[in-house]
Motif scaffolding. Structure first.
Motif, PDB file in Angstrom:
ATOM      1  N   MET A  42       1.644  -0.598  15.473  1.00 56.33           N
ATOM      2  CA  MET A  42       1.694  -1.572  14.373  1.00 56.33           C
ATOM      3  C   MET A  42       2.284  -0.945  13.117  1.00 56.33           C
ATOM      4  SD  MET A  42      -1.749  -3.857  14.464  1.00 56.33           S
ATOM      5  CE  MET A  42      -2.152  -4.901  15.864  1.00 56.33           C
ATOM      6  N   GLU A  43       1.925   0.308  12.867  1.00 52.41           N
ATOM      7  CA  GLU A  43       2.493   1.004  11.699  1.00 52.41           C
ATOM      8  C   GLU A  43       4.012   1.118  11.820  1.00 52.41           C
ATOM      9  OE1 GLU A  43      -1.443   3.752  10.638  1.00 52.41           O
ATOM     10  OE2 GLU A  43       0.219   4.646  11.761  1.00 52.41           O
ATOM     11  N   ASP A  44       4.458   1.494  13.012  1.00 49.93           N
ATOM     12  CA  ASP A  44       5.908   1.620  13.221  1.00 49.93           C
ATOM     13  C   ASP A  44       6.603   0.276  13.008  1.00 49.93           C
ATOM     14  OD1 ASP A  44       5.450   4.246  13.814  1.00 49.93           O
ATOM     15  OD2 ASP A  44       5.616   4.022  15.993  1.00 49.93           O
ATOM     16  N   LYS A  45       5.986  -0.787  13.533  1.00 52.12           N
ATOM     17  CA  LYS A  45       6.572  -2.123  13.379  1.00 52.12           C
ATOM     18  C   LYS A  45       6.559  -2.553  11.903  1.00 52.12           C
ATOM     19  CE  LYS A  45       6.503  -6.726  15.583  1.00 52.12           C
ATOM     20  NZ  LYS A  45       6.942  -7.445  14.387  1.00 52.12           N
ATOM     21  N   PHE A  46       5.468  -2.222  11.214  1.00 52.00           N
ATOM     22  CA  PHE A  46       5.356  -2.546   9.781  1.00 52.00           C
ATOM     23  C   PHE A  46       6.530  -1.916   9.020  1.00 52.00           C
ATOM     24  CE2 PHE A  46       3.942  -1.789   5.438  1.00 52.00           C
ATOM     25  CZ  PHE A  46       3.195  -2.917   5.110  1.00 52.00           C
ATOM     26  N   ILE A  47       6.766  -0.638   9.286  1.00 45.14           N
ATOM     27  CA  ILE A  47       7.832   0.086   8.572  1.00 45.14           C
ATOM     28  C   ILE A  47       9.203  -0.500   8.925  1.00 45.14           C
ATOM     29  CG2 ILE A  47       8.993   2.339   8.432  1.00 45.14           C
ATOM     30  CD1 ILE A  47       6.058   3.541   8.819  1.00 45.14           C
ATOM     31  N   ALA A  48       9.403  -0.794  10.199  1.00 47.58           N
ATOM     32  CA  ALA A  48      10.701  -1.325  10.644  1.00 47.58           C
ATOM     33  C   ALA A  48      10.939  -2.728  10.087  1.00 47.58           C
ATOM     34  CB  ALA A  48      10.761  -1.333  12.170  1.00 47.58           C
ATOM     35  N   ASP A  49       9.913  -3.578  10.152  1.00 53.89           N
ATOM     36  CA  ASP A  49      10.068  -4.953   9.639  1.00 53.89           C
ATOM     37  C   ASP A  49      10.287  -4.947   8.121  1.00 53.89           C
ATOM     38  OD1 ASP A  49       9.638  -5.704  12.207  1.00 53.89           O
ATOM     39  OD2 ASP A  49       7.857  -6.945  11.820  1.00 53.89           O
ATOM     40  N   ASP A  71       8.599  -5.837  -7.662  1.00 57.60           N
ATOM     41  CA  ASP A  71       8.735  -5.111  -6.397  1.00 57.60           C
ATOM     42  C   ASP A  71       7.417  -5.149  -5.613  1.00 57.60           C
ATOM     43  OD1 ASP A  71      11.352  -4.396  -7.079  1.00 57.60           O
ATOM     44  OD2 ASP A  71      10.750  -2.458  -7.930  1.00 57.60           O
ATOM     45  N   ILE A  72       6.314  -4.972  -6.330  1.00 56.02           N
ATOM     46  CA  ILE A  72       4.996  -4.973  -5.673  1.00 56.02           C
ATOM     47  C   ILE A  72       4.687  -6.376  -5.137  1.00 56.02           C
ATOM     48  CG2 ILE A  72       2.534  -4.484  -5.940  1.00 56.02           C
ATOM     49  CD1 ILE A  72       4.221  -2.014  -6.335  1.00 56.02           C
ATOM     50  N   GLN A  73       5.073  -7.392  -5.898  1.00 52.26           N
ATOM     51  CA  GLN A  73       4.854  -8.764  -5.413  1.00 52.26           C
ATOM     52  C   GLN A  73       5.583  -8.991  -4.089  1.00 52.26           C
ATOM     53  OE1 GLN A  73       6.120 -10.633  -9.037  1.00 52.26           O
ATOM     54  NE2 GLN A  73       4.027 -10.851  -9.844  1.00 52.26           N
ATOM     55  N   LYS A  74       6.797  -8.470  -3.994  1.00 52.97           N
ATOM     56  CA  LYS A  74       7.541  -8.587  -2.733  1.00 52.97           C
ATOM     57  C   LYS A  74       6.798  -7.880  -1.601  1.00 52.97           C
ATOM     58  CE  LYS A  74      12.127  -8.771  -4.828  1.00 52.97           C
ATOM     59  NZ  LYS A  74      13.228  -7.908  -5.267  1.00 52.97           N
ATOM     60  N   ALA A  75       6.262  -6.700  -1.915  1.00 57.68           N
ATOM     61  CA  ALA A  75       5.553  -5.920  -0.899  1.00 57.68           C
ATOM     62  C   ALA A  75       4.307  -6.666  -0.423  1.00 57.68           C
ATOM     63  CB  ALA A  75       5.173  -4.552  -1.456  1.00 57.68           C
ATOM     64  N   VAL A  76       3.571  -7.229  -1.377  1.00 56.34           N
ATOM     65  CA  VAL A  76       2.320  -7.916  -1.049  1.00 56.34           C
ATOM     66  C   VAL A  76       2.605  -9.175  -0.231  1.00 56.34           C
ATOM     67  CG1 VAL A  76       0.437  -9.243  -2.106  1.00 56.34           C
ATOM     68  CG2 VAL A  76       0.983  -6.936  -2.934  1.00 56.34           C
ATOM     69  N   GLU A  77       3.666  -9.862  -0.579  1.00 60.98           N
ATOM     70  CA  GLU A  77       4.081 -11.039   0.185  1.00 60.98           C
ATOM     71  C   GLU A  77       4.403 -10.644   1.632  1.00 60.98           C
ATOM     72  OE1 GLU A  77       7.816 -14.026  -0.234  1.00 60.98           O
ATOM     73  OE2 GLU A  77       6.940 -13.311  -2.131  1.00 60.98           O
ATOM     74  N   PHE A  78       5.144  -9.544   1.756  1.00 63.04           N
ATOM     75  CA  PHE A  78       5.473  -9.057   3.105  1.00 63.04           C
ATOM     76  C   PHE A  78       4.201  -8.691   3.879  1.00 63.04           C
ATOM     77  CE2 PHE A  78       5.925  -5.340   5.820  1.00 63.04           C
ATOM     78  CZ  PHE A  78       6.742  -5.864   6.814  1.00 63.04           C
ATOM     79  N   MET A  79       3.263  -8.034   3.192  1.00 57.59           N
ATOM     80  CA  MET A  79       2.021  -7.617   3.867  1.00 57.59           C
ATOM     81  C   MET A  79       1.257  -8.820   4.422  1.00 57.59           C
ATOM     82  SD  MET A  79       0.754  -4.651   1.220  1.00 57.59           S
ATOM     83  CE  MET A  79      -0.805  -4.248   2.023  1.00 57.59           C
ATOM     84  N   GLY A  80       1.193  -9.895   3.634  1.00 60.35           N
ATOM     85  CA  GLY A  80       0.503 -11.106   4.089  1.00 60.35           C
ATOM     86  C   GLY A  80       1.171 -11.689   5.322  1.00 60.35           C
ATOM     87  N   LYS A  81       2.492 -11.757   5.263  1.00 57.69           N
ATOM     88  CA  LYS A  81       3.269 -12.322   6.363  1.00 57.69           C
ATOM     89  C   LYS A  81       3.109 -11.472   7.635  1.00 57.69           C
ATOM     90  CE  LYS A  81       7.693 -12.321   5.734  1.00 57.69           C
ATOM     91  NZ  LYS A  81       9.021 -12.448   5.088  1.00 57.69           N
ATOM     92  N   PHE A  82       3.179 -10.145   7.419  1.00 54.93           N
ATOM     93  CA  PHE A  82       3.091  -9.232   8.571  1.00 54.93           C
ATOM     94  C   PHE A  82       1.715  -9.354   9.247  1.00 54.93           C
ATOM     95  CE2 PHE A  82       2.214  -5.202  10.688  1.00 54.93           C
ATOM     96  CZ  PHE A  82       3.380  -5.015  11.415  1.00 54.93           C
ATOM     97  N   HIS A  83       0.670  -9.402   8.428  1.00 58.08           N
ATOM     98  CA  HIS A  83      -0.694  -9.501   8.962  1.00 58.08           C
ATOM     99  C   HIS A  83      -0.846 -10.757   9.814  1.00 58.08           C
ATOM    100  CE1 HIS A  83      -5.318  -9.660   8.071  1.00 58.08           C
ATOM    101  NE2 HIS A  83      -5.058  -9.345   9.317  1.00 58.08           N
ATOM    102  N   LYS A  84      -0.346 -11.866   9.288  1.00 61.04           N
ATOM    103  CA  LYS A  84      -0.446 -13.139  10.037  1.00 61.04           C
ATOM    104  C   LYS A  84       0.286 -13.068  11.376  1.00 61.04           C
ATOM    105  CE  LYS A  84      -1.047 -16.508   6.381  1.00 61.04           C
ATOM    106  NZ  LYS A  84      -0.214 -17.133   5.368  1.00 61.04           N
ATOM    107  N   SER A  85       1.414 -12.327  11.386  1.00 58.26           N
ATOM    108  CA  SER A  85       2.249 -12.296  12.595  1.00 58.26           C
ATOM    109  C   SER A  85       1.634 -11.428  13.693  1.00 58.26           C
ATOM    110  CB  SER A  85       3.649 -11.785  12.247  1.00 58.26           C
ATOM    111  OG  SER A  85       3.607 -10.374  12.069  1.00 58.26           O
ATOM    112  N   CYS A  86       0.605 -10.649  13.361  1.00 58.20           N
ATOM    113  CA  CYS A  86       0.046  -9.720  14.366  1.00 58.20           C
ATOM    114  C   CYS A  86      -1.075 -10.373  15.187  1.00 58.20           C
ATOM    115  CB  CYS A  86      -0.489  -8.466  13.672  1.00 58.20           C
ATOM    116  SG  CYS A  86       0.829  -7.387  13.137  1.00 58.20           S
TER     117      CYS A  86
END
Lengths: 361, 361
Positions: free
Chosen positions: A309-316, A346-361
Motif C-alpha cells: 500500500m505504501e508503494d502504491k501510495f507513493i506511485a499514485d 500544497d498541503i491541501q492537495k496532499a490531504v485531498e489525495f490522502m482521502g481519495k487514496f484511503h477510499k480506493s483501498c
C-alpha cells in the motif's frame, strides 16, 4: 505557466517559486553588472553586499545581535559534526549529546572519534519515536557543551522546548527546522544548519556562534578547520559558496515578506495541523510514527497497513504531481517534508489525495 | 542581446555564455522533472545521472581510468591544504612541498600544523617570479608525497613540465589551470582544483585520487574528513554541492565541444601568445612580472611604470567593459586572468585597448 510538481523532498527541497524567478531573471546579468553573480569575484562589491545583507537578515529575522558571528561555510552540516568537538573540546574534557535520531547519533559518533562524549539522553531503544522531556536530559556540569538536534528529519520528531543549561553552552543542529518558527535563538551558544531545507540550496551551511563560546575554542587546528578563521573574515578567508549565499539572501527576504519567523510559524502550524489532522482522522490506515508530543512540524512520517500500500501510495501520488514522499531508506514508510517553501495549498492537495487514496483501498 | 562585460576576474571567473543560457533555460523546470535542479534530492535519479555523467566526463577529458576516484567536495581547495596531510602523512613521516607562490606556501603552512614538511624548492626569495627547473627539486626518498601548485594565480607562473617522482606520490593543486591544456594527468597520484576558475562555480572542489594512493591513507580521522568516506560513496555520503556539480558537467560538455583538452589548449596558446606579444612589444611600458620560461597561460601579470598609470589603466579598461584587472592585493599591478571561458576575441579587445592606452600616455 510551467507545470511544477508539489515537492515534498526531505532536502534538498522545494524553493519558493518567487525566488527561482528572481534567480532566473538575474542569471545572465546580475543587477546591470554585465555578468552573472556566478562570475563575480568574492572580493567584488556585488558579492560583499550580498554577504553583508545576508548576515543582517539572519540577525534580524532570528533576533540575534552582533554578539553572534554569522558564517556561511561549505561541507554541509556533517562537517560540523567533526569540527565542533575539534574546535571546542579541550584536553581531558568532554561534551554531552542528546541522541534523538540518525543525524543526532552521527554527531555523537564523530565526537567520539576526536574526544570523549557523554550521552545525555537516548530514545534509540524506542526507535527514536520521541524527543526527551527536559527533565530526562542528564549530564555532568563541567562539559564543554550540550548538543541537540532540534528536528529529526528521518524520524519526524522535533523539540518544542529546549533545556535551560545555565553556564553550559547549548549547541543545536537545526538543519531541518531553522527559520521555520519563532523561538528564542539566543538560548544557544551555537546553531548550525545546512541551507538545503529551509534556507535555500545545498552547498552552504549557516553557522551562528556566540562570541563568548568562540572565545573558548582550542588553538592549534589547521587554519581552515578553525571557526576563528572564518569568524575573523566574515566567511571570506577563502572563496565562499557564492551562489548558496545569494539564494539564502533571497529566501530570507521571502521569509521576511511572509511576516518573518512569527508569520512563517503560523503558516507552518496551519500546514501541520491540516496534515496531522488527516492522519488522525483515519488512525487505522494512516499511522503516524512519532509520539504525538514529539511530532515534527517539518517532517511528517507515517506508515500504511502494508508496504504494498505504501508503494502504491507513493506511485499514485507521483501521478498527481506529489513527489518526494518515500520515507528514508533506513526506516521506510511515507514522509511528507513540509519546509517553509511548501505552501498550505500544497498541503491541501496532499490531504485531498490522502482521502481519495484511503477510499480506493 | 544582453550587454556582457569581458570578465578577467581571477576566480570566481567568467563562465561560457552557452553554459549560462542552459542554466537559465532549465532553472525552473529541469528536463521536464517539474522542479528545479536546485530542488532535486541528491538521491534522485536526476542528480545521480548528473553525478555519474560528470565523473565520466572528467575521466574522458583528462584521460584517466577507473583507477582514479573522481570526487566533488565542498570547502574549497584551501580545505584540501589541511586534509591532504591529515589523510596521508603517517606517524613519524613527512611530506615535501614546492613553494612557488602564496597558495603553494599556504598548503605548506597547513601541512606544518599537522605534520612535518620538507621544502623541496622555494622561489620566495626571488619574489616567486619563477617555478623551478626539474633538477632543482630536492627531497628525501621516504616522504609521503611531493606537493606542487601547477599554476600560481597571484604570481602568474606555471609549470610546463612536472618531476618524475618514481615511487613518491605526486600531488598537485591545479585550481587555476586544470582542464586548460592536455598533459599526462596520470603522472599524479592526486589532483585537486576549486571549480571556480576553469570548471564552473565556487562551492565545489574536484578531487582526483588514484586508488593506490588512497590505499595509503591513515585511519582514525573523523568520517567526513577522510577521503575514503567520499570515495566509497561517489561523493554522496552527505549532501553534495548539487548546483556546482551540475554546472561542472555543463562546462565539461562545453570543453568537449571545443575539441577537448587538446582543442582547449590550442585556443589557450593562441590567447597567451597574443597577450604576451602585446606586453613584449612595449617592454618599457608593459613589464611582465614572471620570468619568461615560467609564464602562466592562465594569469598574465604585469606592472606599468607607475602606480598612477596602473590605476588609470584599470579605470579606463573598466569603461570599455574590461573588468577584473586589478592584481592581487598582496602584489599589486595588473592581472589578466584568461581561463577557458575567456575567448580569443576577448583577448583581441584587451590587446587593442592596451595599444590605445599606451599611445595615450
Amino acid at each position: 505557466m510551467v507545470k511544477r510538481n508539489v515537492n515534498f523532498n526531505p532536502g534538498p527541497a522545494a524553493l519558493p517559486l518567487d525566488v527561482l524567478n528572481i534567480v532566473r531573471e538575474e542569471l545572465i546579468n546580475y543587477q546591470s553588472s554585465g555578468m552573472s553573480i556566478l562570475e563575480s569575484s568574492h572580493r567584488a562589491k556585488e558579492f560583499e553586499a550580498i554577504n553583508d545583507q545576508t548576515i543582517m537578515l539572519v540577525r534580524e529575522l532570528l533576533g540575534l545581535g552582533a554578539d553572534y558571528h554569522v558564517l556561511f561555510l561549505g561541507g554541509g552540516a556533517s562537517t560540523q559534526f567533526a569540527l565542533i568537538p575539534m574546535n571546542f573540546i579541550g584536553d581531558g574534557k568532554m561534551a554531552a549529546y542528546v541522541d534523538t535520531g540518525e543525524f543526532a547519533a552521527k554527531a555523537l559518533k564523530e565526537c567520539q572519534i576526536v574526544a570523549k562524549a557523554h550521552v545525555a539522553f537516548s530514545s534509540k531503544e524506542e526507535q527514536y519515536r520521541r524527543v526527551p522531556k527536559m527533565s530526562e536530559i542528564k549530564y555532568p556540569e563541567d562539559i564543554a557543551y550540550l548538543h541537540v538536534c532540534s528536528n529529526n528529519t528521518i524520524e519526524g520528531t522535533q523539540f518544542r522546548e529546549f533545556p535551560n543549561t545555565g553556564s553550559v553552552p547549548l549547541v543545536a543542529d537545526m538543519s531541518s527546522d531553522i527559520a521555520s518558527r519563532w523561538l528564542d535563538y539566543r538560548k544557544f551558544s551555537m546553531i548550525y544548519a545546512g541551507a538545503q531545507k529551509n534556507l535555500g540550496v545545498a552547498g552552504v551551511t549557516l553557522l551562528l556562534i556566540h562570541d563568548d563560546f568562540l572565545a573558548k575554542r582550542k588553538n592549534g587546528l589547521p587554519t581552515i578547520l578553525s571557526y576563528k578563521t572564518h569568524a575573523d573574515k566574515k566567511s571570506l578567508y577563502n572563496t565562499p559558496p557564492i551562489f548558496g549565499v545569494y539564494i539564502m539572501k533571497l529566501v530570507l527576504e521571502w521569509i521576511k515578506s511572509k511576516g518573518g519567523l512569527a508569520g512563517m510559524g503560523k503558516i507552518n502550524a496551519a500546514k501541520k495541523d491540516l496534515l496531522y489532522g488527516a492522519i488522525d482522522a483515519a488512525p487505522d490506515f494512516y499511522k503516524g510514527t512519532a509520539e504525538k508530543d514529539s511530532r515534527s512540524w517539518m517532517n511528517v512520517t507515517l506508515r500504511l497497513p502494508t508496504q504494498d500500500m505504501e508503494d502504491k501510495f507513493i506511485a499514485d501520488a507521483k501521478k498527481e504531481g506529489l513527489i518526494g514522499l518515500k520515507g528514508h531508506r533506513s526506516v521506510g514508510g511515507i514522509r511528507f517534508s513540509i519546509y517553509n517553501a511548501v505552501s498550505l495549498v500544497d498541503i491541501q492537495k496532499a490531504v485531498e489525495f490522502m482521502g481519495k487514496f484511503h477510499k480506493s483501498c
